[in-house]
Every structure is written in structure tokens, then in C-alpha cells.
Scaffold this motif. Structure first.
Motif, PDB file in Angstrom:
ATOM      1  N   ASP A   1       0.866  -1.180   0.000  1.00  0.00           N
ATOM      2  CA  ASP A   1       0.000   0.000   0.000  1.00  0.00           C
ATOM      3  C   ASP A   1       0.901   1.227   0.000  1.00  0.00           C
ATOM      4  O   ASP A   1       1.161   1.835   1.036  1.00  0.00           O
ATOM      5  N   TYR A   2       1.387   1.569  -1.191  1.00  0.00           N
ATOM      6  CA  TYR A   2       2.280   2.714  -1.236  1.00  0.00           C
ATOM      7  C   TYR A   2       1.513   4.031  -1.215  1.00  0.00           C
ATOM      8  O   TYR A   2       2.119   5.113  -1.207  1.00  0.00           O
ATOM      9  N   ALA A   3       0.165   3.962  -1.142  1.00  0.00           N
ATOM     10  CA  ALA A   3      -0.630   5.151  -0.877  1.00  0.00           C
ATOM     11  C   ALA A   3      -0.470   5.607   0.567  1.00  0.00           C
ATOM     12  O   ALA A   3      -0.761   6.756   0.906  1.00  0.00           O
ATOM     13  N   GLY A   4      -0.030   4.687   1.425  1.00  0.00           N
ATOM     14  CA  GLY A   4       0.253   5.045   2.802  1.00  0.00           C
ATOM     15  C   GLY A   4      -0.898   4.860   3.774  1.00  0.00           C
ATOM     16  O   GLY A   4      -0.833   5.329   4.920  1.00  0.00           O
ATOM     17  N   TYR A   5      -1.950   4.158   3.340  1.00  0.00           N
ATOM     18  CA  TYR A   5      -3.109   3.967   4.219  1.00  0.00           C
ATOM     19  C   TYR A   5      -3.065   2.650   4.997  1.00  0.00           C
ATOM     20  O   TYR A   5      -3.968   2.353   5.766  1.00  0.00           O
ATOM     21  N   GLU A   6      -2.034   1.838   4.742  1.00  0.00           N
ATOM     22  CA  GLU A   6      -1.788   0.596   5.489  1.00  0.00           C
ATOM     23  C   GLU A   6      -2.960  -0.368   5.410  1.00  0.00           C
ATOM     24  O   GLU A   6      -3.380  -0.952   6.409  1.00  0.00           O
ATOM     25  N   GLN A   7      -3.474  -0.571   4.203  1.00  0.00           N
ATOM     26  CA  GLN A   7      -4.571  -1.511   3.998  1.00  0.00           C
ATOM     27  C   GLN A   7      -4.066  -2.935   4.231  1.00  0.00           C
ATOM     28  O   GLN A   7      -3.070  -3.360   3.638  1.00  0.00           O
ATOM     29  N   PRO A   8      -4.728  -3.710   5.098  1.00  0.00           N
ATOM     30  CA  PRO A   8      -4.253  -5.064   5.396  1.00  0.00           C
ATOM     31  C   PRO A   8      -4.795  -6.105   4.413  1.00  0.00           C
ATOM     32  O   PRO A   8      -5.845  -5.916   3.798  1.00  0.00           O
ATOM     33  N   ALA A   9      -4.063  -7.198   4.304  1.00  0.00           N
ATOM     34  CA  ALA A   9      -4.495  -8.371   3.541  1.00  0.00           C
ATOM     35  C   ALA A   9      -4.382  -9.592   4.443  1.00  0.00           C
ATOM     36  O   ALA A   9      -3.495  -9.671   5.298  1.00  0.00           O
ATOM     37  N   THR A  10      -5.280 -10.553   4.249  1.00  0.00           N
ATOM     38  CA  THR A  10      -5.286 -11.774   5.054  1.00  0.00           C
ATOM     39  C   THR A  10      -4.955 -12.975   4.176  1.00  0.00           C
ATOM     40  O   THR A  10      -5.486 -13.108   3.068  1.00  0.00           O
ATOM     41  N   PHE A  11      -4.102 -13.852   4.690  1.00  0.00           N
ATOM     42  CA  PHE A  11      -3.672 -15.050   3.964  1.00  0.00           C
ATOM     43  C   PHE A  11      -3.988 -16.280   4.812  1.00  0.00           C
ATOM     44  O   PHE A  11      -3.778 -16.274   6.032  1.00  0.00           O
ATOM     45  N   ASN A  12      -4.470 -17.339   4.145  1.00  0.00           N
ATOM     46  CA  ASN A  12      -4.779 -18.603   4.835  1.00  0.00           C
ATOM     47  C   ASN A  12      -4.199 -19.766   4.052  1.00  0.00           C
ATOM     48  O   ASN A  12      -4.119 -19.737   2.817  1.00  0.00           O
ATOM     49  N   ASP A  13      -3.812 -20.799   4.786  1.00  0.00           N
ATOM     50  CA  ASP A  13      -3.474 -22.111   4.212  1.00  0.00           C
ATOM     51  C   ASP A  13      -2.479 -22.029   3.056  1.00  0.00           C
ATOM     52  O   ASP A  13      -2.799 -22.337   1.908  1.00  0.00           O
ATOM     53  N   PHE A  14      -1.269 -21.654   3.398  1.00  0.00           N
ATOM     54  CA  PHE A  14      -0.190 -21.688   2.413  1.00  0.00           C
ATOM     55  C   PHE A  14       0.289 -23.118   2.236  1.00  0.00           C
ATOM     56  O   PHE A  14       0.422 -23.868   3.205  1.00  0.00           O
TER      57      PHE A  14
END
Length: 542
Positions: A520-533
Motif C-alpha cells: 500500500d504505497y498510498a500510505g493507508y496501510e490496507q491489510p491483507a489476510t492469507f490462509n493455508d499456504f
């Protein structure tokens, strides 16, 4: 039992191997990847288990802003006085006339830590090792860097006495003990006292296809007192271009309890595209510099020789007194992110995984979007090594971007100039879409553009998969985790190899990784969630 080389597949370079009692340990370089120094242990030299990395705090290792392939170069692990000693180098400049660096020392009574706060040793040169002489004296042995353009930058091997009462070097004792041969680029020294003679093992020729290891010996530690092994080098693959193993050289010597000798060396396994000569180019090393182990014998004149010849062997007899060691059958990995600590296979770039980057546990990994994957500072990515030529890796991703400057997905990564990924982002119509992009020599290419795959309304998560097949790889997606769709973009795996990076950049020392990332290079720190790699290795194909 047989040692099958490489014993540590994937990026496990510059091995420093020691034995303590009946257990063998190997420490490897990690460069800009955090935590620093990779450790393995074994009791049979055949099966190896990964240990926690010693440099796991920013007190021990601060690499923010380090260039690609800077950071930890050629750590040296030793054991004396009832504790482990670790010398490591943090390199801050890789290109140009200078190699600004600092050598540090940390110790531990247990290989699993805790490790003491670092002691600054010097910055004379990289590849420093600590020699514990039989008389109780200690010395730092290191490559010596010369920035002067009218001198060769690799200015021999310097020996400096280390005072254990002050835990400092004694600079006035410094002297050059070995200048290498005409091959030049002498580095990676390790010193041993065997049968009352001093043996110096050192690498030469650069860590490419001309790489080699030489041995020199002396009765004393006086300046320029070491003579090179006749009929050398000790190990090299420069003159064995068709052999499966290449680039062997930089490494360390160890003996077994019953008196056998072995040598751990870096090694690469290059491959060629079908339309290429196998000699020029000699190949593309996507798995980076790995670790091999060769058996060593001693000739009638007291010189060490690699059993089977200086090109080494793929299959080597295990020590006669080996104690069978249990270890995973391969390096496949499934991570459901149930633990609150990252699995030991995961690494981050330059900075530790902490609350600024995200959280893990309760079945999910959350990454907070920060810098792009081209940054040297604040990248939200965890990644693991490619350790097989053929594998599939997949993960479930939940991400809700509100600008195209926010992205999250699955990446194949070498360094900040060489990587690709499949990711979720937002298009100009404010729709969530799937895109594939590649950064090749810092030229960024979006492959789908206006044909980016639209994620249907109401779709909570997407699944991404990469299929790596030695000389190429691709990406797939799924909206249910069962039915997969191939994205018709085939990428050249050579772009993620040491040898390709070397063509334009001097920092080419790591290897390919597969990882999970949020930007998020806009700087708003948007999160992402990851499951089951899931990382699943597949059989090697010719």
C-alpha cells in the motif's frame, strides 16, 4: 548411508560447518533476508534439521536500507571454551570501489540461543572467521578490501590477534599471511591447526563458474608464510562443465569422532533452456548457491584432497560413525498459520516480522500494506526459498483495496529489481481485479492491463497458485479453492537466477523465493489476510 548433494538445497550459501561432540552444525549466509544466519544440525551429515536463526533482533542485526545482497556475508561458526562463537559481517555497500561493512561477534552457550549483544570487531574486510589456536590464542582471519583503483580489491588474507580479556582485536598484530594465486579474488578463509601445521582454506575466482577453493599451509602464522597446495585447486568445477554440481569452492573443513574428514562447500545446479548450449551460457542457477559435502583424504605429503577428484561427487559416503538423524523427507511445507510465531522456513526482507508488518495466529496471516516490492526499507512480505526445480505453491487471499496503489498476492522473488507476482488490486472502474506483473531489471510490466481478471461481486477471497517448472513458471487463480484457471502468462525462471542478475548487478548472491506480500504505497496501510499456504515439491525432470 549416502550423502546426496546438495545436502542443503536452495539458497544456503557459504557454509561454515563444525562438529561439537557427535553433532554437526552448518551456518549459512542470509544477505538481506531476516532473521540473519541460517543454522542446521545433524548427527549423520545426511539428514539436516533447521534451527532458529541467531540474529533475530534488530539489536543483533539492523539491515533497513541495505542493498540487495548486502547484509550477512559468510558467517563463521566455531566452538571453544564451552560456547559457540559467531562472527558475522553486515555489508552496507555492494557496488563500486568501497565495501562499507562491519564485522560483529556474538556468543551463546546453546546453539538455540540466547545470543549475546553484538561486539563490533572491525571493518577491514568481509568473510571473517575466528581461529582458536591450540595454545589458547585467538585470531580473526579475513579477506581484506582495497578500494584503491590501482590495486586489486581483494588484498590477501589478514590475520589479527583477538584479546579475549578485552574482547577486542589487537590491530598492531595484523599481517597478511596469504595472497592467493594468480586466480585472485581470494576470500572466505578458514584456518586450522592439524598435526602441528597451520592449514588455510580459502576461496578464489569469484563465486561464479570460475569459483574454486585453495589450500595453503605453514609452520607459523608469520606474514606471507603460507605456501599453496601443489596440483591444486582443492575443489572446483571450472574444468567440469558437464557435471551436475557447479561453482563448488567457499566452505569449511570438519573431522568426525573416528577421524574421517569432510568439507562443506557452496554449490550450484544450473540448468539451460532447451535452445541453449550447456557450456555457454553454462546455465541459470535459480536455486542460488546451495551446500554440498565432500569427503576428504590426505595424500602422502600431508595435503588434503577431495575424494573422487577436485570436481567432487553427487553421492558421498556418510561418516562410518554417523548417528542416524530424523529429518523431513523433503522441504514441502504446509502452513495453516495457527502458531503465533512464523515457521522457521519463512524470512522477511531486511526487517523483522512484527506488529508494524502484521500478525499471525488463529489460522491466518495478516500483512499490513507498506512499501512496494522494489523498496529496500519497509516491505510487508514473508517468503521461503525455492528448494526444488519443480514445485507448486498456493495460498488463499482476502483483500479489499480502494485504490490501484494497493495490492496483495503471491510472489516469486529474487531481489528488488527481479520479481513477479499475481495479486488483487483495483482497476479504474473501481472493480477488484487480478493482475500479473513482473519487475525485470527494474523495468515493471503489467501483463493483463485492461484484460485484468474481474473478481465477481460477493467473492470474499481468491486463491492464487504458482507452478514452477525449472526453466519457466506461471500463475493460476481460483474463486473456490477447487477449480483452478491458468493465467496465460509464462515467465522465464532465469530472470530469478544468480547468473541473470549478475549480468547487470554485482549483488547476485541469494536465490529465488516464493512469498506472500501486501503493498500500500498510498500510505493507508490496507491489510491483507492469507490462509493455508502450501508449498509442494515435485520430482525433478530432465
Amino acid at each position: 548411508m549416502k550423502i546426496q548433494n546438495p545436502v542443503l538445497p536452495g539458497f544456503n550459501a557459504d557454509p561454515s560447518m563444525i562438529r561439537v561432540g557427535d553433532t554437526y552444525y552448518i551456518a549459512n549466509s542470509t544477505f538481506e533476508w531476516f532473521p540473519g544466519v541460517r543454522l542446521h544440525e545433524s548427527k549423520d551429515m545426511v539428514h539436516w534439521n533447521l534451527l532458529p536463526s541467531p540474529l533475530s533482533t534488530t539489536t543483533l542485526l539492523d539491515m533497513k536500507g541495505n542493498p540487495a545482497s548486502g547484509g550477512i556475508w559468510a558467517p563463521d561458526l566455531s566452538y571453544a571454551d564451552g560456547k559457540f562463537w559467531l562472527i558475522y559481517t553486515d555489508v552496507k555497500i555492494t557496488e563500486g570501489a568501497f565495501k562499507d561493512m562491519t564485522n560483529y561477534l556474538t556468543t551463546a552457550t546453546d546453539i538455540r540461543g540466547p545470543w549475546t549483544d553484538p561486539i563490533k570487531v572491525n571493518g577491514v574486510g568481509f568473510d571473517a572467521s575466528l581461529f582458536h589456536d591450540k595454545n589458547g590464542r585467538k585470531y580473526l582471519v579475513q579477506q581484506t578490501w582495497d578500494h584503491r583503483e590501482y590495486r586489486h580489491p581483494f588484498n590477501g588474507i589478514t590475520l589479527t590477534e583477538f584479546d579475549t580479556s578485552t574482547m577486542k582485536l589487537m590491530p598492531k598484530t595484523a599481517r597478511t599471511i596469504y595472497r592467493g594465486t594468480d586466480v585472485k579474488l581470494v576470500e572466505g578463509p578458514h584456518l586450522y591447526n592439524i598435526d602441528n601445521q597451520y592449514y588455510l582454506f580459502a576461496a578464489q575466482g569469484g563465486t561464479v563458474f570460475t569459483h574454486e577453493e585453495v589450500v595453503a599451509r605453514s609452520q607459523t602464522l608469520d606474514a606471507d608464510s603460507f605456501e599453496s597446495e601443489p596440483d591444486g585447486p582443492f575443489i572446483t568445477n571450472f574444468d567440469t562443465p558437464d557435471f551436475y554440481l557447479q561453482k563448488q569452492g567457499h566452505g569449511a573443513l570438519v573431522n568426525t569422532p573416528s577421524g574421517e574428514w569432510y568439507y562443506a562447500s557452496l554449490v550450484s545446479r544450473p540448468w539451460n533452456h532447451k535452445n541453449e548450449s550447456s557450456h555457454d551460457p553454462r546455465g541459470w542457477s535459480t536455486l542460488g548457491r546451495e551446500t554440498s559435502i565432500q569427503q576428504v583424504s590426505w595424500d602422502e605429503n600431508g595435503w588434503p584432497r577431495v575424494v573422487g577428484g577436485h570436481g567432487g561427487q553427487v553421492e558421498v559416503n556418510a561418516p562410518k560413525d554417523a548417528i542416524p538423524t530424523e529429518a523431513p523427507a523433503d522441504n514441502s511445507q504446509h502452513d495453516d498459520f495457527s502458531s503465533e510465531k512464523l515457521d522457521l522456513n519463512w524470512n522477511t526482507l531486511r526487517i523483522p516480522f512484527d506488529a508494524n508488518m502484521g500478525t499471525v495466529g488463529d489460522g491466518k496471516l495478516t500483512l499490513i500494506g507498506h512499501d512496494s516490492l522494489a523498496s529496500d526499507f519497509n516491505v510487508s512480505m514473508i517468503a521461503r526459498r525455492w528448494q526444488a526445480f519443480n514445485f507448486n505453491a498456493q495460498v488463499k487471499v482476502t483483500f479489499d483495496p480502494f485504490t490501484y496503489q494497493q495490492m496483495a498476492g503471491l510472489t516469486n522473488f529474487y531481489n528488488d529489481n527481479h520479481w513477479s507476482w499475481v495479486f488483487v488490486t483495483l482497476d479504474d472502474q473501481k472493480r477488484r481485479v487480478i493482475e500479473v506483473a513482473e519487475n525485470n531489471r527494474d523495468t515493471y510490466t503489467s501483463y493483463l492491463k485492461d484484460d485484468a481478471i474481474v473478481i465477481p461481486e460477493g467473492t470474499e477471497a481468491v486463491w492464487f497458485r504458482t507452478q514452477v517448472r525449472k526453466d519457466h513458471y506461471s500463475y493460476d487463480y481460483s474463486f473456490d479453492g477447487t477449480t483452478w484457471h491458468n493465467i496465460p502468462v509464462e515467465l522465464d525462471a532465469a530472470v530469478l537466477s544468480d547468473d541473470y542478475v549478475l549480468q547487470t548487478y554485482g549483488g547476485f548472491f541469494t536465490g529465488a523465493f516464493v512469498g506472500l506480500a501486501a503493498v500500500d504505497y498510498a500510505g493507508y496501510e490496507q491489510p491483507a489476510t492469507f490462509n493455508d499456504f502450501d508449498y509442494k515439491e515435485l520430482p525433478e525432470t530432465k
